[in-house]
Design an enzyme around this catalytic site. Sequence first.
Site, mmCIF file in Angstrom:
data_model
loop_
_atom_site.group_PDB
_atom_site.id
_atom_site.type_symbol
_atom_site.label_atom_id
_atom_site.label_comp_id
_atom_site.label_asym_id
_atom_site.label_seq_id
_atom_site.Cartn_x
_atom_site.Cartn_y
_atom_site.Cartn_z
ATOM 1 C CB ALA A 6 -0.922 0.001 1.220
ATOM 2 C CB CYS B 44 -4.089 -6.647 4.462
ATOM 3 S SG CYS B 44 -3.720 -4.985 5.076
ATOM 4 N N GLY C 24 7.956 -13.000 2.109
ATOM 5 C CA GLY C 24 8.409 -12.607 3.435
ATOM 6 C C GLY C 24 9.920 -12.666 3.560
ATOM 7 N N GLY D 82 8.767 -7.933 -1.803
ATOM 8 C CA GLY D 82 8.086 -6.705 -1.424
ATOM 9 C C GLY D 82 9.067 -5.607 -1.116
#
Length: 343
Positions: free
Chosen positions: A32, A116, A217, A240
């Site tokens: 986000a 999330c 992760g 990420g």
Amino acid sequence: MTATDTPFDKITLAGAGTGVDITPPVLLAPLAGITDLPFRRVVARFGAGLVVSEMVASQEMVQAKPSMRARARSELGLGEARTAVQIAGRDPHWMAQAARMVEDGGAEVIDINMGCPAKKVVGGMSGSALMREPDHALRLVDAVVGAVSIPVTLKTRLGWDDDCLNAAQLVGRAAASGVRMVTIHGRTRCQFYKGRANWRAIGDVVRAAGIPVIANGDIICADTARMALSQSGAAGVMVGRGAQGQPWVLAQIAADLFGQPHPVVPTGRALVDLVAAHYEDMLAFYGIALGMKVARKHLGWYTQQAQGCAQIRRMIQTSHDPAQVLGLLPDALVPVADMGQAA
């Protein structure tokens, strides 16, 4: 087909309509406020099997005013190649409606968010809160899969907490309902992002899923990607935070692990040009005022990776003049020893 039967250089997602090949199986995670369309485009240019949009709330998207809905469609990058659109929600009706809207807009893949951990999302009983209600979670899966002909994937965590490690059971049921691939973040919801991702625990999901599983992760480079694959037996990896300030890292992982061509990592003048182009793309996408605010975190990551001058970094982060920012980039991104070559 099990995840371990999937060729390690390609994952094929079948749909009721057109299928999608993910080559290489190195994916950009949805973050986000970070993985917006300008950033996803930069990552995609270097090479990624799939990039995933920022999460969009299904009901808000469907009920938005036409002008806001058009803006949301633009931000999601509907029609962009190698892009999955991630939707979230709690009501099967709105999830199905949003899925149809996304498919009609040209999306290739729909990803359902059940991972999330944010309090706002969990407080609305969406995201990883759904792991405490697997029967309801499966109703959402059934609604989305039944609404579209494109492949549907799922992103979740190992469980709610250490007493509720139910990802394997949830994913097995989701696969039976038509989900084609799942990404597992190797933490529980209650861990948020603390501690270390448990890649070995992802292996329990791999063995139960019957569909390709992507490990997520703490994967920030080829070495961590290799360890995650080895410990989990997953078919691919999702990156990420490791891509912040280095959008070429997915391509580096793909080259080292999956035989893809090695990317040319930009340095010197080439890095300045890349960051300047990304900056200008953000300004054009958001408008000057908002674009400068959004860009600050990206510029901070780029300059931190380049180990640029701290004082110049601060000037870039506080400037309200795009021309000044662009003028400071060479000093922030090019080591002093290379300044002559970059001129």
